[in-house]
Structure formats: structure tokens, C-alpha cells
Design an enzyme around this catalytic site. Sequence first.
Site, PDB file in Angstrom:
ATOM      1  NE  ARG A 240      -1.967   1.761   3.454  1.00 12.86           N
ATOM      2  CZ  ARG A 240      -1.866   1.517   4.756  1.00 12.86           C
ATOM      3  NH1 ARG A 240      -2.496   0.520   5.290  1.00 12.86           N
ATOM      4  NH2 ARG A 240      -1.104   2.273   5.526  1.00 12.86           N
ATOM      5  CG  HIS A 244      -6.338   2.641   6.347  1.00  9.33           C
ATOM      6  ND1 HIS A 244      -6.577   1.383   5.847  1.00  9.33           N
ATOM      7  CD2 HIS A 244      -7.536   3.108   6.800  1.00  9.33           C
ATOM      8  CE1 HIS A 244      -7.870   1.091   5.997  1.00  9.33           C
ATOM      9  NE2 HIS A 244      -8.469   2.117   6.568  1.00  9.33           N
ATOM     10  CE1 TYR A 253       0.953   1.962   8.676  1.00 12.94           C
ATOM     11  CE2 TYR A 253      -0.178   3.618   9.997  1.00 12.94           C
ATOM     12  CZ  TYR A 253      -0.036   2.934   8.807  1.00 12.94           C
ATOM     13  OH  TYR A 253      -0.857   3.213   7.748  1.00 12.94           O
TER      14      TYR A 253
HETATM   15  C1  LIG Z   1     -15.350  -5.550  11.123  1.00 12.52           C
HETATM   16  C2  LIG Z   1     -14.527  -4.305  10.970  1.00 12.52           C
HETATM   17  N1  LIG Z   1     -13.539  -4.052  11.834  1.00 12.52           N
HETATM   18  C3  LIG Z   1     -12.781  -2.937  11.697  1.00 12.52           C
HETATM   19  C4  LIG Z   1     -13.046  -2.056  10.680  1.00 12.52           C
HETATM   20  C5  LIG Z   1     -12.180  -0.829  10.510  1.00 12.52           C
HETATM   21  N2  LIG Z   1     -11.311  -1.024   9.348  1.00 12.52           N
HETATM   22  C6  LIG Z   1     -11.603  -0.501   8.151  1.00 12.52           C
HETATM   23  S1  LIG Z   1     -10.473  -0.898   6.990  1.00 12.52           S
HETATM   24  C7  LIG Z   1      -9.564  -1.781   8.101  1.00 12.52           C
HETATM   25  C8  LIG Z   1      -8.280  -2.435   7.701  1.00 12.52           C
HETATM   26  C9  LIG Z   1      -8.496  -3.545   6.762  1.00 12.52           C
HETATM   27  O1  LIG Z   1      -7.242  -4.008   6.366  1.00 12.52           O
HETATM   28  P1  LIG Z   1      -7.077  -5.003   5.169  1.00 12.52           P
HETATM   29  O2  LIG Z   1      -8.178  -5.983   5.184  1.00 12.52           O
HETATM   30  O3  LIG Z   1      -5.700  -5.521   5.191  1.00 12.52           O
HETATM   31  O4  LIG Z   1      -7.320  -4.093   3.893  1.00 12.52           O
HETATM   32  P2  LIG Z   1      -6.544  -2.772   3.447  1.00 12.52           P
HETATM   33  O5  LIG Z   1      -7.333  -1.615   4.014  1.00 12.52           O
HETATM   34  O6  LIG Z   1      -5.158  -2.847   3.955  1.00 12.52           O
HETATM   35  O7  LIG Z   1      -6.598  -2.786   1.972  1.00 12.52           O
HETATM   36  C10 LIG Z   1     -10.148  -1.751   9.365  1.00 12.52           C
HETATM   37  C11 LIG Z   1      -9.591  -2.408  10.560  1.00 12.52           C
HETATM   38  C12 LIG Z   1     -14.097  -2.347   9.796  1.00 12.52           C
HETATM   39  N3  LIG Z   1     -14.400  -1.554   8.776  1.00 12.52           N
HETATM   40  N4  LIG Z   1     -14.823  -3.478   9.949  1.00 12.52           N
END
Ligand SMILES: Cc1ncc(C[n+]2csc(CCOP(=O)(O)OP(=O)(O)O)c2C)c(N)n1
Length: 327
Positions: A240, A244, A253
Site C-alpha cells: 500500500r 490507509h 507505524y
Molecule cells: C469488522 C470491521 N472491523 C474494523 C473495521 C475498521 N477497518 C476498516 S479498513 C480496516 C483495515 C483492513 O485491512 P485489510 O483488510 O488488510 O485491507 P486494506 O485496508 O489494507 O486494503 C479496518 C480495521 C471495519 N471496517 N470493519
Amino acid sequence: MTLSEPQQMDMFWYMLLARRLDERAWVLHRQGKIAFHISGIGQEAAQIGAAFALRKGEDWVVPYYRDLALMLYLGYTPREFMLSLMGKREEPSSGGRQMPSHWSLRRANVVSHSAPVATQTPHAVGIALAIKMRREDKVVLTTIGEGATSQGEWYEAVNWAAIHRLPVIFMVENNRYAISEPVEKQMAVEGAAAKACGLGLEGIAVDGTDALAVYDAVARAVEKARRGEGPTLIEARMYRLTPHSSDDDDRSYRSREEVEAHKRRDPLLRMRQHLEAQGWLSAERLQAMEAEIKALVDTAVNEATQAPYPAPEEAAGPVFCTEVSHA
Ligand SMILES: Cc1ncc(C[n+]2csc(CCOP(=O)(O)OP(=O)(O)O)c2C)c(N)n1
């Protein structure tokens, strides 16, 4: 399954369009013109590689929020993306109610997903079950981040698809972080592909910065699904390149050196160098593409800026039923 010169040039065009739209979104955010942006920069190659393996408008796609390049290939327009960022009424996913990048596009068989991560996976598996029951010649592609593969919904859905040999491709876009959580703290195995073994389906790890390699892996999985041989889990490994979201400061981080090292392996650059080496992409052609795309982005921003917001009295419209009949 080799893609022709025009197809590979098209792949690059969509990757470039996604990149320039995404960059503009960051600018609009910094100008205070939009409230939120979640970026797909660095993930375009995997998305476009997978997209090209599908029958556009026939197969079903259940994407996640970083899939701008995938959506553009499926027919989502730059104007619609800008409408979504600005929360405007004509935005097709939700009429401006949903967060931006929570795609839904009826005309492209793209189903809306909720904000809780991994809830899209059971939806995708349900669609795949319907396809199997109706004996349709279609497949489902669903995408997800590697962090979200820790969710119970994800395991339940993938397990079920494997048991019933459903025509679905699970593509994990492993960009190494789930917000601030590195992949090493997210799973005890090396990557999401390794999880396939315990669930009884084929798991493949592929270089997600190489659009052609991802195309190859997804195209094989699609053919297998169409033959009735069940699902495949494909982990596309990438990085990425942005924080975020527009609300995140990634300096807390990860080091700048780490990010800079990955920028040198930018998938857009890789595709460009590949096309140049083939003798297909000249400096003039690239310049013309950039000019064409800039004009598309400018027009999209202008049109979306002038488009109306939803009226306040419409806010609850498609969410709550206004007339309840009591039998
Ligand atoms: C069930 C849930 N927990 C927490 C969140 C908050 N949240 C949104 S995106 C994210 C990270 C997701 O990471 P990843 O699946 O690796 O995808 P990336 O964003 O890195 O593409 C989190 C924790 C959420 N949307 N839904």
C-alpha cells in the site's frame, strides 16, 4: 492465455486512469473539497489483471474499497467516482449516502458492500450458489484485504464455497498492512494463500505488482470455476503506497525508507517499462494518454462539482420503508 498488444495497452490505460483519478482525490481532500478518500495506489496491477480475466457485464463482482481500477474497467465512470467523493445525488452506489469507494453498480453486476470488512465474502458466496443452482455459465470475483481475512465471516464463506465447489474466485490484495497492523501480526502463516490448505481449496500466491501474472492466475481460476471445479484463493502480494486513508498518518507505524523502497517497485512503472520494452509504448503515445486522461479527470471534477447534492428530505428514502402495511 496471452493478451494481445491492444489488450495490454488497454490494461495500462485503465491503470493510469485509476492512478490519476486517485491522485486527484488526494488533492481535492487537501483542498478541503471532499471529506474522505481511501486509495488504491499500488494495487492497480492486481485489480486490472483480475478484471481482464472476467466477462464484463456477465460475471459478478463483489469488490472492496480499494478497487478503483477494477471498477473503472467494469464501466464505472470518472464522473461517477467524483460524484461519490463529493456525496452527490446522481452517484450510483447509494445516491450519495454511502462512504466513497463503497462501490455498487447494477449495470456491471457489482453488488454493494457494507463498511464492516469481510461482509462482502458471504455475499459473493451466496451469488455463486445461485449461479450453480441456476446452472448459469458465470463466475464471481470477490476481493478483500489480507487483514480482513482474519474475520470469521471470511472463513465461514470460503469454507462453504469449498465444500459446495462454487464458482467463485477469492482474491486477497495483500498490501502488507491493515491500517497500522503489519501482516506478520495478522496471521501466523506466510500469507493468505496458505490458509487455503486448511479449508480445502487451491491457494495461489502471485506477484500483485505484475498485471500479467495476476491475469494468468485469475484466468486459470475462472476457467476452473466455469468447468464446475470449484473456487480458488489467489493472494496478490503488493504494497500500500499511500496511508490507509485520508484520515491516517502512516509515519507512526512504518519508515519512510520502507515506503520509498516500494515506490521503486510501483506496478504502474513496471507495466510501463514492460510496454516500452516491447516497443509498444513510445514517449509520444504516453504523453497523448496522459493528456487524454487529464482531460477526463478535469471534466469529471467539474461536472461533479456542479452536480446537485441529495435533498435533505430524501435522506431516509431507500434506507427505511416509508409506508408499512399491516396485514
Ligand atoms: C469488522 C470491521 N472491523 C474494523 C473495521 C475498521 N477497518 C476498516 S479498513 C480496516 C483495515 C483492513 O485491512 P485489510 O483488510 O488488510 O485491507 P486494506 O485496508 O489494507 O486494503 C479496518 C480495521 C471495519 N471496517 N470493519
